[in-house]
Write a protein that holds these residues in place. Sequence first.
Motif, PDB file in Angstrom:
ATOM      1  N   ALA A 117     -22.911 -17.824  18.708  1.00  0.00           N
ATOM      2  CA  ALA A 117     -23.350 -17.492  17.438  1.00  0.00           C
ATOM      3  C   ALA A 117     -22.892 -18.332  16.275  1.00  0.00           C
ATOM      4  O   ALA A 117     -23.535 -18.572  15.203  1.00  0.00           O
ATOM      5  CB  ALA A 117     -22.685 -16.137  17.216  1.00  0.00           C
ATOM      6  N   ARG A 118     -21.614 -19.034  16.334  1.00  0.00           N
ATOM      7  CA  ARG A 118     -21.329 -20.049  15.415  1.00  0.00           C
ATOM      8  C   ARG A 118     -21.530 -21.525  15.637  1.00  0.00           C
ATOM      9  O   ARG A 118     -21.118 -22.382  14.858  1.00  0.00           O
ATOM     10  CB  ARG A 118     -19.927 -19.860  15.220  1.00  0.00           C
ATOM     11  N   SER A 119     -22.295 -21.640  16.776  1.00  0.00           N
ATOM     12  CA  SER A 119     -22.617 -22.945  16.927  1.00  0.00           C
ATOM     13  C   SER A 119     -23.652 -23.725  16.393  1.00  0.00           C
ATOM     14  O   SER A 119     -24.662 -22.976  16.154  1.00  0.00           O
ATOM     15  CB  SER A 119     -22.969 -23.146  18.729  1.00  0.00           C
ATOM     16  N   HIS A 120     -23.521 -24.980  16.202  1.00  0.00           N
ATOM     17  CA  HIS A 120     -24.568 -25.773  15.478  1.00  0.00           C
ATOM     18  C   HIS A 120     -25.707 -26.123  16.557  1.00  0.00           C
ATOM     19  O   HIS A 120     -25.104 -26.481  17.739  1.00  0.00           O
ATOM     20  CB  HIS A 120     -24.047 -26.846  14.520  1.00  0.00           C
ATOM     21  N   ILE A 121     -27.001 -26.249  16.117  1.00  0.00           N
ATOM     22  CA  ILE A 121     -27.899 -26.712  17.256  1.00  0.00           C
ATOM     23  C   ILE A 121     -28.420 -27.871  16.779  1.00  0.00           C
ATOM     24  O   ILE A 121     -28.948 -28.100  15.661  1.00  0.00           O
ATOM     25  CB  ILE A 121     -29.077 -25.854  17.246  1.00  0.00           C
ATOM     26  N   LEU A 122     -28.449 -29.200  17.683  1.00  0.00           N
ATOM     27  CA  LEU A 122     -29.131 -30.544  17.441  1.00  0.00           C
ATOM     28  C   LEU A 122     -30.185 -30.441  18.590  1.00  0.00           C
ATOM     29  O   LEU A 122     -30.043 -30.363  19.845  1.00  0.00           O
ATOM     30  CB  LEU A 122     -28.068 -31.644  17.422  1.00  0.00           C
ATOM     31  N   VAL A 123     -31.234 -30.499  18.174  1.00  0.00           N
ATOM     32  CA  VAL A 123     -32.473 -30.742  19.245  1.00  0.00           C
ATOM     33  C   VAL A 123     -33.098 -32.364  19.110  1.00  0.00           C
ATOM     34  O   VAL A 123     -33.180 -32.703  18.029  1.00  0.00           O
ATOM     35  CB  VAL A 123     -33.806 -30.042  18.965  1.00  0.00           C
ATOM     36  N   LEU A 124     -32.847 -32.913  20.243  1.00  0.00           N
ATOM     37  CA  LEU A 124     -33.374 -34.226  20.360  1.00  0.00           C
ATOM     38  C   LEU A 124     -34.707 -34.397  21.146  1.00  0.00           C
ATOM     39  O   LEU A 124     -34.792 -34.160  22.283  1.00  0.00           O
ATOM     40  CB  LEU A 124     -32.307 -35.002  21.233  1.00  0.00           C
TER      41      LEU A 124
END
Length: 177
Positions: A117-124
């Motif tokens: 819930a508190r994680s940042h998301i980086l899509v590569l």
Amino acid sequence: MGLIMAKLFQSWWVGKKYKIIVVGLDNAGKTTILYNYMTKDQVETKPTIGSNVEELTYRNLDFVIWDIGGQESLRKSWSTYYVQTDVVIVVIDSSDTTRLPIMKEQLHNMLQHEDLARSHILVLANKQDLSGSLNPAEVSLQLDLQILRNRKWQINGCCAVKGEGLPEALEWIANNI
């Protein structure tokens, strides 16, 4: 008094290790990205059975990076890695457009998990060097990233085998944790 404050500050901030998990379907380039960060070189990889874990220091930040196998049989175990995750790196094979709906479903199911819930998301959006690859904006639309609210996320294009786009991705992580 200053010494006490310095020790208290040190105990709070020094030694903090940020947990990053790297997920994606098999053959997306997860392990290639991990070892590019570690060696700055192209490393021959084999399909990951289970996970690989490495520690990396960048800009005085300590990261523990978990590269999790993406085969269908392993995806059910992804949730065991979610606890205390600061950043989720989602690696997409931008040239494999037929499997994007599978990754979209996996991603949106993952993001419902309370441990993320508190994680940042980086899509590569990996494999930008291949003809027919979708650009990051097209991948974003295919994954419905625009519906992600109340969380930091970013999508970057990259080419893992050449290392292109990977320094910018690590910089985004460092600036947003």
